[in-house]
Design an enzyme around this catalytic site. Structure first.
Site, short mmCIF file in Angstrom:
data_model
loop_
_atom_site.label_atom_id
_atom_site.label_comp_id
_atom_site.label_asym_id
_atom_site.label_seq_id
_atom_site.Cartn_x
_atom_site.Cartn_y
_atom_site.Cartn_z
N GLU A 8 4.50 -2.35 -5.83
CA GLU A 8 5.10 -3.39 -4.73
C GLU A 8 5.09 -4.84 -4.83
O GLU A 8 6.09 -5.69 -4.24
CB GLU A 8 4.42 -2.97 -3.32
CG GLU A 8 4.73 -1.81 -2.84
CD GLU A 8 4.42 -1.30 -1.59
OE1 GLU A 8 3.80 -2.11 -0.89
OE2 GLU A 8 4.51 -0.08 -1.14
N GLU B 159 -0.27 0.77 -6.72
CA GLU B 159 0.56 0.48 -5.34
C GLU B 159 0.70 -1.20 -5.47
O GLU B 159 2.00 -1.41 -5.25
CB GLU B 159 0.07 0.83 -3.96
CG GLU B 159 0.01 2.24 -3.62
CD GLU B 159 1.45 2.73 -3.31
OE1 GLU B 159 2.37 1.89 -3.03
OE2 GLU B 159 1.68 4.11 -3.36
N GLY C 132 0.69 -1.22 -0.09
CA GLY C 132 0.06 -0.05 -0.02
C GLY C 132 0.88 1.19 0.00
O GLY C 132 1.97 1.07 -0.06
N GLU D 122 11.02 -6.96 0.08
CA GLU D 122 10.65 -8.58 0.04
C GLU D 122 9.15 -8.63 0.02
O GLU D 122 8.53 -7.86 0.64
CB GLU D 122 11.41 -9.19 1.27
CG GLU D 122 11.40 -10.65 1.33
CD GLU D 122 12.10 -11.26 2.63
OE1 GLU D 122 11.86 -12.52 2.66
OE2 GLU D 122 12.60 -10.24 3.21
N PRO E 190 -7.51 7.54 15.20
CA PRO E 190 -6.36 8.63 15.04
C PRO E 190 -5.00 8.02 15.21
O PRO E 190 -4.13 8.64 14.73
CB PRO E 190 -6.88 9.54 16.11
CG PRO E 190 -8.30 9.04 16.08
CD PRO E 190 -8.69 7.69 15.64
#
Lengths: 228, 228
Positions: free
Chosen positions: B66, B62, B46, B115, B83
């Site tokens: 990745e 993403e 992400g 990785e 939060p």
DNA sequence: AATACTTAGTGTGTTTTCCACACTAAGCAA
DNA sequence: TTGCTTAGTGTGGAAAACACACTAAGTATT
């Protein structure tokens, strides 16, 4: 005062699709927008998320500020983030949907907004932003959810008749249901407890029932799957 | 260059829970984080949402950066916004889940991350951020979804045997299924088309099937409800 | 007082679906 | 040839789903 970041950030809002049921059809609560953009047109209650509040807290806060509603069933729906969905710039909105009982229905608008009111879902005015899409997703979710989770009770008074319950299901699912089969099915649920009270109209009095959440949860833990 | 706003804004990220199925059990794809926070520990792929890209576009970007994965089933899951969920400050994450076929499985990590690797869902290492919670929600969603929507096929090769299909359902639902009842049920679906091809192992060859999405959509439009 | 009206409430037989259950088929390996 | 492994098939009983029509108990009207 201003806030500066190394990378651009979208603004983040929450919006609430509030469903109600008046015995006839399904309704949603709309706010008439006081400010630009879309001033004067209808939208779901909502607003910006504060920096230190959780998303559902923000949703409840905005809901109360704009409609006076509190302590309602509220669940996250979907997050809408199309780059052009708000003319002010990039605004991502986490949408929630709420279910409110008739006795909780607010009479009129709250403080922030100029006006709030119920509208039948099948004859809505044009909506601001992408709220027509939001409503579509919310309705789809509600229709899917009500069959497999006991959320319908959140739209009825605490004590309700089987006629009301059936009417609710018919309104949401959009089709008639056989009365005897429906009643047989719900009679088998022992989390639906018959009371010794009746409502009188110009007809035979109807027995009142209530939904016993504790009993339901107990059954659920034992693997029971609600389905109606 | 910097970006300044009148009000504070949370940072916005997307995260992807990528499910795979290897014939044995359900697996998820994890990235070993190269950077702080949580450098060295495992997390879902992400990253930050760009200012002009839609949320699902960001998720796909993403994912490809990745893990190298592209053209996979991807659907929004839930938005996490507690939060304190990220030690860097207020970061709200729109989580997605993806289903990938065994023949799409990447061999090793992509560019961004040091990785990437598959892990059985029931024996995961500790995860960064609130990703354990994200996984919990994703699993719940997958288990709920697979019974009422034909998403299981996204986890199998394009052509698969009924044994594989049953194994998938057993793995995800976590219980055995009677072979004859299962096969009778799926045989009634005519969007599951038998091929004239067989796979051979050290046993009787098994017929291959494929999922015909067009036929399924046609049925769906006529009100058919998938259920398994 | 009688009647009409409205919604509440109930039972049965039929059809369909669900489910438990055990053996034969076909290839491979030793 | 034998043994091993997974593929593949049918039936009867139980349970659930469904279609269907009448009586019950109040209120309103005359």
């Amino acid at each position: 005062m201003a806030f500066t970041y190394d990378y651009a950030r979208p603004a983040l809002t929450v919006d609430c699709v509030v469903f109600g049921f008046d015995g006839g059809g399904l309704q949603v609560l709309l706010i008439r927008r006081a400010l630009e953009p879309f001033a004067g047109s209808w939208a779901f209650p909502g607003g910006f998320v504060e920096m230190d509040e959780d998303l559902d807290v923000a949703a409840r806060r905005e809901l109360e500020e704009e409609t006076g509603l509190r302590d309602v069933f509220l669940e996250q729906l979907y997050t809408f983030g199309a780059p052009a969905r708000d003319p002010r710039g990039r605004v991502v909105s986490v949408a929630y949907y709420a279910l409110v009982r008739p006795d909780q229905h607010p009479a009129a608008g709250g403080s922030d907004a100029s006006e709030a009111g119920w509208h039948a879902v099948d004859e809505l005015p044009g909506l601001a932003f992408d709220h027509a899409e939001v409503l579509r997703v919310a309705l789809e979710r509600l229709r899917g959810k009500i069959r497999y989770q006991p959320v319908g009770f959140e739209l009825l008074p605490k004590r309700f008749t089987l006629g009301q319950l059936q009417g609710l299901y018919e309104a949401i699912l959009g089709r008639g249901i056989d009365k005897r089969n429906f009643r047989r099915k719900v009679a088998a649920f022992d989390f639906l407890v018959p009371l010794e009270e009746f409502v009188r109209g110009r007809h035979r009095p109807a027995r009142l029932y209530r939904f016993d959440r504790r009993k339901y949860r107990a059954l659920e833990k034992r693997g029971f799957l609600f389905e109606l």
